[in-house]
Every structure is written in C-alpha cells, then in structure tokens.
Write a protein that holds these residues in place. Structure first.
Motif: not given
Length: 287
Positions: A26-31, A257-259, A261-267
C-alpha cells in the motif's frame, strides 16, 4: 499450553509477514498516486484514502491484535499493559479497519452517483471530497472510541457494519440495473473510463467482502462452531480467519495493477527507475 511453542512462533511469523506485506504494497501504491498527477483525479480521491486506511490496517490494527497473536496466546511472552494502553490499542485496532469498510461504502455511493447522475457528478467540487474523507475518519474514530464509553459497543459496531454492507449492496445493485436498463448508454471516452473504473471498484469491493465474510460468519456462529472443534482447532481457525480478514488490505493494489493501465505503467516505471538507481549506486570496483 494450547499450541506448541514452534507452532506459536510459526503463526506469529505469518502474522508479521502479512503486516509487512500490507504496509509495503500500500505504501508503494501511495507513492505511485503521489508521483502521477494523472491518477490524482476526483474519482480517485476516495481510492487514495482507502489505500492510506489499508496501509494503517497492516501497520497498526493487524499488529496490535497482540492478544490474538500466537506468541501471546501461548503465553510465551507476558506483557503487562495498563487499562489506558489497552484502550488505546483497542481503539486503533478497530478504527482503521472500520475506516476502510466505511470508505468502501462511500466509494460505492460515489460510483452509484457517477453512474445514475453522470453530469451532476462531474460538477462536484474537490472540497466536497476532502470534507467527505475527513468526515469518514471522524465518524469511524467516534465509533471506535465508543468501546471506551458504552457497554453496547459490540451491538453498535455490528449494526454499523451491517449498514455499510447494505449501502454497498444497494449502490452496486442500482449500478447493475442502470447498466442493464439504461435507455441512453454513452459510448464516449469519459463515460467508458467511468464505467471501467466502476467495474474495477466493484471487483475490489466483492473480493474484499468475500475475505470479510468467513470471519463475520465465525463471529456470529462462534458458540455453535466451537461445539464441533477442539480448543486447539478453534484457535487455529481463529488465527486463519484473522489473517484472511486482513489480507483484504492487499487486494486493492493488485486490482489497480490489473485493471488500471495508468497505475500499471506507473508501477513498472517506478521499478525501472529503482533498478537504474541501484545500477548507478554500484561502485565501479565491484563491476
């Protein structure tokens, strides 16, 4: 001793691993949300708030269930705490999961409004989201603090959780009806993005509630279930359901991450940058 020392330590290690995993993910997600302006839209404010609540669930609530930890249940370690400290720990243990559940209910209301009244939803000001988020934290803090004041706390807590579940069910049922019976479906980009986000959050909600369900069933049928299990088996079941209950805080980033795309690319970009940074930090003589 109810469980062997080795089993107690094993359970404690599992609890601790889940805590670390929840906080880290969740910390990675917040970043990612902080670093990417495209993800910090009004529609995602409540999602970001949910991510913060989930991180605190792993960092505090899950860890503070010390009376449930095998290390303490097996009386390997004795800790004497004052009544005030026990009250604070119980408050934090209840506050963050309650905030997470409340936030899921608020997200379902927001999605229902976005689906049924899309044009009005676009006119909602940012400050309304900020007030809503603050209200969620204040309301759940008051409910969590109620355990220090009244003996009816369990009944209040159960009623409130049932209310949240009712709101979630009604909201998503209304969304499904709108999708199936809508007379004028919209196909432009903004509407499609809203629909995809709604489906994403619906999946996230269903998976989270499925992880809550076993613990809730055990809570209500605890006396009946214990008739068929030994004390040792009952304790093992309790530990397993507590772990499953809190694993739901890991679900959201996986769904993002799965659903999204912008979050997946950022990760992926975040990890690529980290690898490049690590490569630059390696001394030349080590190559």
């Amino acid at each position: 001793m109810l469980l062997s020392s080795s089993e107690c330590i094993t359970w404690f290690a599992v609890f601790l691993t889940v805590c670390v995993a929840i906080v880290t993910v969740n910390l990675i997600s917040i970043i990612i949300f902080i670093k990417n302006r495209s993800l910090r839209t009004r529609a995602m404010y409540l999602v970001i708030n949910l991510t913060v609540a989930d991180m605190l669930v792993g960092g505090f609530s899950h860890f503070f269930l010390f009376q449930q930890f095998p290390l303490f249940s097996c009386v390997i370690v004795k800790v004497n705490l004052s009544q005030e400290m026990k009250g604070i720990i119980l408050f934090l243990t209840i506050w963050f999961p309650l905030t997470s559940l409340t936030n899921i209910a608020v997200i379902s209301l927001d999605r229902m409004h976005a689906t049924i009244r899309p044009f009005r939803h676009r006119l909602i000001k940012k400050w309304i989201y900020w007030v809503t988020i603050a209200g969620v934290w204040v309301l759940t803090a008051m409910l969590a603090a109620d355990q220090l004041i009244t003996k009816w706390f369990k009944h209040v807590l159960i009623s409130y959780c049932c209310l949240c579940l009712f709101v979630i069910c009604v909201s998503y049922s209304s969304i499904v009806v709108k999708f199936l019976c809508g007379a004028h479906p919209q196909h432009h980009g903004a509407a499609n993005r809203q629909k995809k986000l709604t489906v994403t959050l619906f999946i996230m909600t269903i998976v989270s509630l499925l992880m809550w369900l076993p613990y809730a069933v055990n809570f209500f049928l605890q006396s009946s279930i214990k008739k068929f299990l030994s004390r040792r088996e009952s304790k093992r079941l309790e530990f397993s359901l507590i772990i499953l209950l809190f694993v739901y805080s890991l679900v959201n980033p996986i769904v993002y991450t799965i659903r999204i795309p912008e979050f997946r690319k950022a990760l992926l970009l975040l990890f690529k940058r980290q690898r490049r940074q690590n490569a630059r930090d390696i001394p030349l003589h080590a190559l």
